[in-house]
Design a protein around this motif. Structure first.
Motif, mmCIF file in Angstrom:
data_model
loop_
_atom_site.group_PDB
_atom_site.id
_atom_site.type_symbol
_atom_site.label_atom_id
_atom_site.label_comp_id
_atom_site.label_asym_id
_atom_site.label_seq_id
_atom_site.Cartn_x
_atom_site.Cartn_y
_atom_site.Cartn_z
ATOM 1 N N ARG A 29 0.836 -1.201 0.000
ATOM 2 C CA ARG A 29 0.000 0.000 0.000
ATOM 3 C C ARG A 29 0.871 1.253 0.000
ATOM 4 O O ARG A 29 0.428 2.335 0.360
ATOM 5 C CB ARG A 29 -0.963 -0.029 1.188
ATOM 6 C CG ARG A 29 -1.980 -1.154 1.032
ATOM 7 C CD ARG A 29 -3.154 -1.084 1.964
ATOM 8 N NE ARG A 29 -4.137 -2.100 1.585
ATOM 9 C CZ ARG A 29 -5.276 -2.314 2.237
ATOM 10 N NH1 ARG A 29 -5.579 -1.613 3.313
ATOM 11 N NH2 ARG A 29 -6.115 -3.239 1.802
ATOM 12 N N TYR A 90 -2.904 -3.881 -4.048
ATOM 13 C CA TYR A 90 -3.246 -3.172 -2.815
ATOM 14 C C TYR A 90 -3.927 -4.086 -1.797
ATOM 15 O O TYR A 90 -4.188 -3.692 -0.669
ATOM 16 C CB TYR A 90 -4.162 -2.012 -3.183
ATOM 17 C CG TYR A 90 -4.263 -0.878 -2.210
ATOM 18 C CD1 TYR A 90 -3.229 0.059 -2.108
ATOM 19 C CD2 TYR A 90 -5.396 -0.691 -1.431
ATOM 20 C CE1 TYR A 90 -3.336 1.139 -1.249
ATOM 21 C CE2 TYR A 90 -5.512 0.397 -0.568
ATOM 22 C CZ TYR A 90 -4.470 1.307 -0.476
ATOM 23 O OH TYR A 90 -4.572 2.384 0.381
ATOM 24 N N ILE A 93 -10.066 -4.377 0.174
ATOM 25 C CA ILE A 93 -10.621 -3.420 1.124
ATOM 26 C C ILE A 93 -11.419 -4.194 2.168
ATOM 27 O O ILE A 93 -12.217 -5.081 1.834
ATOM 28 C CB ILE A 93 -11.540 -2.420 0.397
ATOM 29 C CG1 ILE A 93 -10.736 -1.613 -0.623
ATOM 30 C CG2 ILE A 93 -12.224 -1.485 1.392
ATOM 31 C CD1 ILE A 93 -9.520 -0.929 -0.075
ATOM 32 N N GLU A 106 -15.354 2.818 3.046
ATOM 33 C CA GLU A 106 -13.982 2.325 2.889
ATOM 34 C C GLU A 106 -13.526 2.376 1.432
ATOM 35 O O GLU A 106 -12.368 2.698 1.135
ATOM 36 C CB GLU A 106 -13.865 0.901 3.433
ATOM 37 C CG GLU A 106 -14.068 0.776 4.933
ATOM 38 C CD GLU A 106 -12.997 1.499 5.728
ATOM 39 O OE1 GLU A 106 -11.874 1.678 5.209
ATOM 40 O OE2 GLU A 106 -13.291 1.904 6.866
ATOM 41 N N ALA A 110 -10.394 4.600 0.165
ATOM 42 C CA ALA A 110 -9.220 3.955 -0.432
ATOM 43 C C ALA A 110 -9.024 4.401 -1.870
ATOM 44 O O ALA A 110 -7.892 4.730 -2.285
ATOM 45 C CB ALA A 110 -9.372 2.445 -0.369
ATOM 46 N N HIS A 113 -7.768 7.945 -2.066
ATOM 47 C CA HIS A 113 -6.357 7.982 -1.685
ATOM 48 C C HIS A 113 -5.458 7.581 -2.865
ATOM 49 O O HIS A 113 -4.452 8.249 -3.153
ATOM 50 C CB HIS A 113 -6.139 7.041 -0.504
ATOM 51 C CG HIS A 113 -4.720 6.901 -0.053
ATOM 52 N ND1 HIS A 113 -3.946 7.982 0.338
ATOM 53 C CD2 HIS A 113 -3.919 5.802 0.061
ATOM 54 C CE1 HIS A 113 -2.746 7.557 0.681
ATOM 55 N NE2 HIS A 113 -2.702 6.248 0.515
#
Length: 307
Positions: A29, A90, A93, A106, A110, A113
């Motif tokens: 991440r 990644y 989630i 979430e 994410a 971001h």
């Protein structure tokens, strides 16, 4: 002895060992400057109206992708993906089980971001409702986008409830997330409001009788130079190529035609992508998961070819 990280991920990973990530990519991440693209999983299927099970899609796709690792240069591309595009996995989630709002929050957080960091995002689902929170995140960075949507269904049902994998493209224009006039749907072969439908439709019968080049030309004509969100529901493919999905519909396009179309979208301004609705429990011999993994890989190669 090989470096530990190389053995677990990346070039050191082989077909059958340590199948943790998509294509053996690094599990990370860390959105550092070297990273170009991010693969993210969302194991959610509580908005489905058909057969559930797409929550296992991200894992199924990752597992099937192990069959694609051996080919250093994916045919018919003439370069290795890693030479042009640094991609990380990644992971999935996480959210509170059975709580829609937790998943939505979430995913928006994410995806925002990742996109704010300037990375291209490829999301593996999960049922197709996940695309709505993804579009909310995309909107924060790119504003209103065009939608290029591959599916058997328009997912434009005029339902008041937002959390439904058959109505998110009714709510997305209302929320100002997508530009209906510049959006196109490919492979549709179920009922919709033919007289008042807001998007351009290239239905399955038309797509099956026209070449990939003609389909791409129509897509480009609609979206122009707008930023584009590419969403691929695996049930766009005929059940012969993708039986492992919640709402299969006969008469879809082939996996080969889908790949040809994706390869030719390189000069479209795609800012984010997803691959949805793989449900491994209804699959046979990983046919659908492999199709999903392969289409996702073509998307990454298509983005890499721009560089």
């Amino acid at each position: 002895m090989s470096n530990t990280n190389e053995t677990l991920f990346g070039q050191g990973a082989n077909t059958y060992a340590n199948i943790f990530t998509y294509m053996g990519l690094p599990l990370s991440r860390d959105l550092n400057d070297e990273v170009d693209a991010v693969v993210m999983g969302v194991p959610y299927d509580l908005a489905t109206t058909g057969r559930s099970g797409a929550r296992f899609g991200p894992t199924g796709i990752r597992q099937a992708s192990s069959q694609l690792r051996w080919e250093e240069k994916r045919w018919p591309w003439r370069f290795s993906l890693a030479d042009k595009l640094k991609v990380i996995d990644y992971g999935d989630i996480t959210f509170e089980d059975a709580y829609h709002e937790s998943m939505i929050e979430e995913v928006v957080a994410a995806a925002s971001h990742i996109l704010t960091a300037g990375k291209t995002l490829l999301t593996l689902g999960g049922d197709h409702f996940i695309t709505l929170p993804l579009l909310r995140a995309v909107h924060k960075v790119y504003g209103k986008v065009a939608l290029v949507h591959f599916d058997a269904h328009t997912d434009n049902e005029q339902r008041e409830e937002v959390i439904n994998h058959g109505s998110m493209f009714h709510h997305a224009p209302i929320e100002g997330l997508i530009d209906s006039d510049k959006s196109v749907q490919v492979g549709i072969r179920t009922e919709y409001d033919y007289d008042n439908h807001p998007f351009t439709v290239l239905d399955a019968a038309w797509a099956n009788t026209h070449s990939a080049e003609e389909i791409v030309a129509e897509i480009k004509k609609v979206v122009g130079d707008s930023p584009v969100y590419l969403s691929f529901d695996i049930d766009c493919l005929d059940p012969a190529y993708a039986p492992g999905t919640g709402t299969p519909v006969a008469g879809g396009i082939s996996s080969d035609k889908a790949m040809q179309i994706i390869r030719a979208l390189g000069d479209v301004n795609i800012v984010a992508m997803d691959l949805m609705e793989v449900a491994p429990a209804y699959d046979h011999a990983d046919i659908t998961a492999l199709a999903g993994a392969t289409l996702a890989l073509e998307m990454l190669y298509m983005m890499a070819a721009k560089r």
